[in-house]
Design a protein around this motif. Structure first.
Motif, PDB file in Angstrom:
ATOM      1  N   SER A 172       0.828  -1.218   0.000  1.00 56.46           N
ATOM      2  CA  SER A 172       0.000   0.000   0.000  1.00 56.46           C
ATOM      3  C   SER A 172       0.859   1.264   0.000  1.00 56.46           C
ATOM      4  CB  SER A 172      -0.944   0.004   1.204  1.00 56.46           C
ATOM      5  OG  SER A 172      -1.799  -1.121   1.178  1.00 56.46           O
ATOM      6  N   LEU A 173       1.838   1.313  -0.885  1.00 60.87           N
ATOM      7  CA  LEU A 173       2.779   2.428  -0.907  1.00 60.87           C
ATOM      8  C   LEU A 173       2.253   3.650  -1.636  1.00 60.87           C
ATOM      9  CD1 LEU A 173       6.085   0.484  -1.663  1.00 60.87           C
ATOM     10  CD2 LEU A 173       5.291   1.336   0.546  1.00 60.87           C
ATOM     11  N   GLY A 174       1.279   3.451  -2.498  1.00 63.90           N
ATOM     12  CA  GLY A 174       0.832   4.564  -3.321  1.00 63.90           C
ATOM     13  C   GLY A 174       1.587   4.581  -4.644  1.00 63.90           C
ATOM     14  N   TYR A 175       1.016   5.257  -5.637  1.00 65.08           N
ATOM     15  CA  TYR A 175       1.569   5.218  -6.990  1.00 65.08           C
ATOM     16  C   TYR A 175       2.946   5.870  -7.084  1.00 65.08           C
ATOM     17  CZ  TYR A 175      -3.369   4.280  -7.876  1.00 65.08           C
ATOM     18  OH  TYR A 175      -4.635   3.758  -7.840  1.00 65.08           O
ATOM     19  N   TRP A 176       3.100   7.059  -6.510  1.00 68.85           N
ATOM     20  CA  TRP A 176       4.357   7.783  -6.642  1.00 68.85           C
ATOM     21  C   TRP A 176       5.498   7.054  -5.942  1.00 68.85           C
ATOM     22  CZ3 TRP A 176       6.872  10.766  -9.608  1.00 68.85           C
ATOM     23  CH2 TRP A 176       7.971  11.498  -9.175  1.00 68.85           C
ATOM     24  N   ARG A 212       8.088  -2.544 -16.383  1.00 73.93           N
ATOM     25  CA  ARG A 212       6.621  -2.678 -16.473  1.00 73.93           C
ATOM     26  C   ARG A 212       5.917  -2.089 -15.248  1.00 73.93           C
ATOM     27  NH1 ARG A 212       2.252  -2.322 -15.719  1.00 73.93           N
ATOM     28  NH2 ARG A 212       0.432  -3.290 -16.674  1.00 73.93           N
ATOM     29  N   PRO A 213       6.233  -2.502 -14.021  1.00 76.69           N
ATOM     30  CA  PRO A 213       5.577  -1.864 -12.874  1.00 76.69           C
ATOM     31  C   PRO A 213       5.960  -0.395 -12.709  1.00 76.69           C
ATOM     32  CG  PRO A 213       7.250  -3.435 -12.133  1.00 76.69           C
ATOM     33  CD  PRO A 213       7.053  -3.660 -13.598  1.00 76.69           C
ATOM     34  N   LEU A 214       7.163  -0.010 -13.167  1.00 76.47           N
ATOM     35  CA  LEU A 214       7.529   1.407 -13.124  1.00 76.47           C
ATOM     36  C   LEU A 214       6.576   2.219 -13.996  1.00 76.47           C
ATOM     37  CD1 LEU A 214       9.373   3.842 -12.538  1.00 76.47           C
ATOM     38  CD2 LEU A 214      10.783   3.104 -14.490  1.00 76.47           C
ATOM     39  N   GLY A 215       6.392   1.796 -15.232  1.00 76.80           N
ATOM     40  CA  GLY A 215       5.497   2.509 -16.141  1.00 76.80           C
ATOM     41  C   GLY A 215       4.060   2.488 -15.664  1.00 76.80           C
ATOM     42  N   ALA A 216       3.631   1.347 -15.110  1.00 75.18           N
ATOM     43  CA  ALA A 216       2.259   1.240 -14.612  1.00 75.18           C
ATOM     44  C   ALA A 216       2.023   2.195 -13.447  1.00 75.18           C
ATOM     45  CB  ALA A 216       1.974  -0.196 -14.185  1.00 75.18           C
ATOM     46  N   MET A 218       3.602   4.992 -12.876  1.00 76.76           N
ATOM     47  CA  MET A 218       3.552   6.341 -13.436  1.00 76.76           C
ATOM     48  C   MET A 218       2.198   6.614 -14.072  1.00 76.76           C
ATOM     49  SD  MET A 218       7.356   6.436 -15.177  1.00 76.76           S
ATOM     50  CE  MET A 218       6.898   7.828 -16.209  1.00 76.76           C
ATOM     51  N   GLY A 219       1.700   5.622 -14.833  1.00 77.78           N
ATOM     52  CA  GLY A 219       0.411   5.784 -15.489  1.00 77.78           C
ATOM     53  C   GLY A 219      -0.725   5.936 -14.490  1.00 77.78           C
ATOM     54  N   ASP A 220      -0.713   5.118 -13.447  1.00 81.61           N
ATOM     55  CA  ASP A 220      -1.753   5.210 -12.415  1.00 81.61           C
ATOM     56  C   ASP A 220      -1.681   6.540 -11.677  1.00 81.61           C
ATOM     57  OD1 ASP A 220      -2.925   2.766 -12.939  1.00 81.61           O
ATOM     58  OD2 ASP A 220      -1.641   1.675 -11.527  1.00 81.61           O
ATOM     59  N   TYR A 221      -0.463   6.994 -11.394  1.00 77.99           N
ATOM     60  CA  TYR A 221      -0.294   8.273 -10.682  1.00 77.99           C
ATOM     61  C   TYR A 221      -0.884   9.422 -11.494  1.00 77.99           C
ATOM     62  CZ  TYR A 221       1.932  12.282  -8.460  1.00 77.99           C
ATOM     63  OH  TYR A 221       2.156  13.491  -7.844  1.00 77.99           O
TER      64      TYR A 221
END
Length: 271
Positions: A172-176, A212-216, A218-221
């Motif tokens: 539960s870290l959050g997108y950023w 992949r999770p890095l881009g995801a 960023m996209g979610d944020y």
């Protein structure tokens, strides 16, 4: 990071004018790769929710488009930026949807899908290495190598999606914060490669999964509502913005050929 530790020039000579089918690993490669992973996340969400196709409908439509793009990619005799990166954008969406279908439609826990995709990717790598004695992307110049390459790419996207969602939900870290965490992990791989001699091929593929999770993240944020920890741009704006940047970079690379290996390979074969 590069990915070259092994070369079999003789293997490609028997295929006439067929050249390496993937780009050089440059800063452009990593920039477009991260942008594609972001589109994979926001594009899947847009088609699923905004267009009302649902996971099943979105999966069918995008899978058909991916098959068409890969047919065109396989028919090409050398790396063509427009064809190649279109296939990557589509495979990023399909890889996301594979993970989402297992989790959301079938109720498979994220820890199970993460482990399963890691196992499948390992099988692909083992089969690829046993057949070709290399996992280097500098030698994707035969049909069999290209099949292995795209299978590996597909499951890196699926694995990255599952692993990224697992980290985001469990911690539960959050997108950023998640984006920063994965960026630091990629940086650590870079340090391990350049400063500590970590194998180039494995450095490349580990970083490829982590983008992949890095881009995801960023996209979610960018796309998610402010109440959920995002900036509230929405999936439509985010997807269009990133697709526009991808298009601009691909057009530039098509004209400038900064990431093409074709000229170097022709010179080498002439020698």
């Amino acid at each position: 990071m590069t990915s070259d530790t092994y070369s079999r020039p003789g293997a490609a000579r028997g295929h006439g004018l067929r050249l390496n089918k993937v780009p050089e690993v440059t800063v452009y490669f990593w920039a477009i790769k991260v942008l594609c992973t972001t589109v994979g996340e926001t594009g899947a969400d847009y088609l699923n929710s905004q267009m009302g196709l649902g996971l099943t409908g979105t999966s069918l439509v995008m899978s058909v488009l991916l098959v068409v793009a890969l047919i065109v990619q396989f028919r090409a005799t050398a790396y063509r930026p427009g064809i190649y990166w279109l296939a990557v954008v589509l495979i990023s969406v399909v890889g996301t949807l594979i993970s989402d279908n297992l989790t959301d439609n079938l109720g498979v826990p994220l820890q199970d899908t993460t482990a399963a995709f890691a196992a499948v990717l390992a099988v692909v790598f083992v089969a690829w290495y046993r057949a070709e004695r290399t996992l280097s992307i500098h030698n994707i110049d035969t049909v069999s190598r290209e099949v292995y390459y795209w299978l590996a790419v597909l499951f890196t996207f699926a694995l990255g999606t599952a692993a990224g969602d697992l980290v985001a939900e469990q911690l539960s870290l959050g997108y950023w914060v998640s984006a920063v965490l994965f960026a630091l992990a990629i940086a650590a791989i870079g340090v391990a490669h350049f400063a500590m001699g970590l194998n180039a091929v494995w450095s490349f593929w580990i970083a490829y999964v982590l983008t992949r999770p890095l881009g995801a993240s960023m996209g979610d944020y960018l796309s998610q509502p402010t109440g959920d920890g995002g900036l509230g741009l929405g999936t439509t704006v985010t997807s269009v913005l990133f697709l526009a940047v991808i298009l601009a970079l691909v057009v530039y690379l098509t004209v400038a050929r900064r990431d093409s290996t074709e000229r170097r390979e022709l010179i080498q074969r002439a020698d």
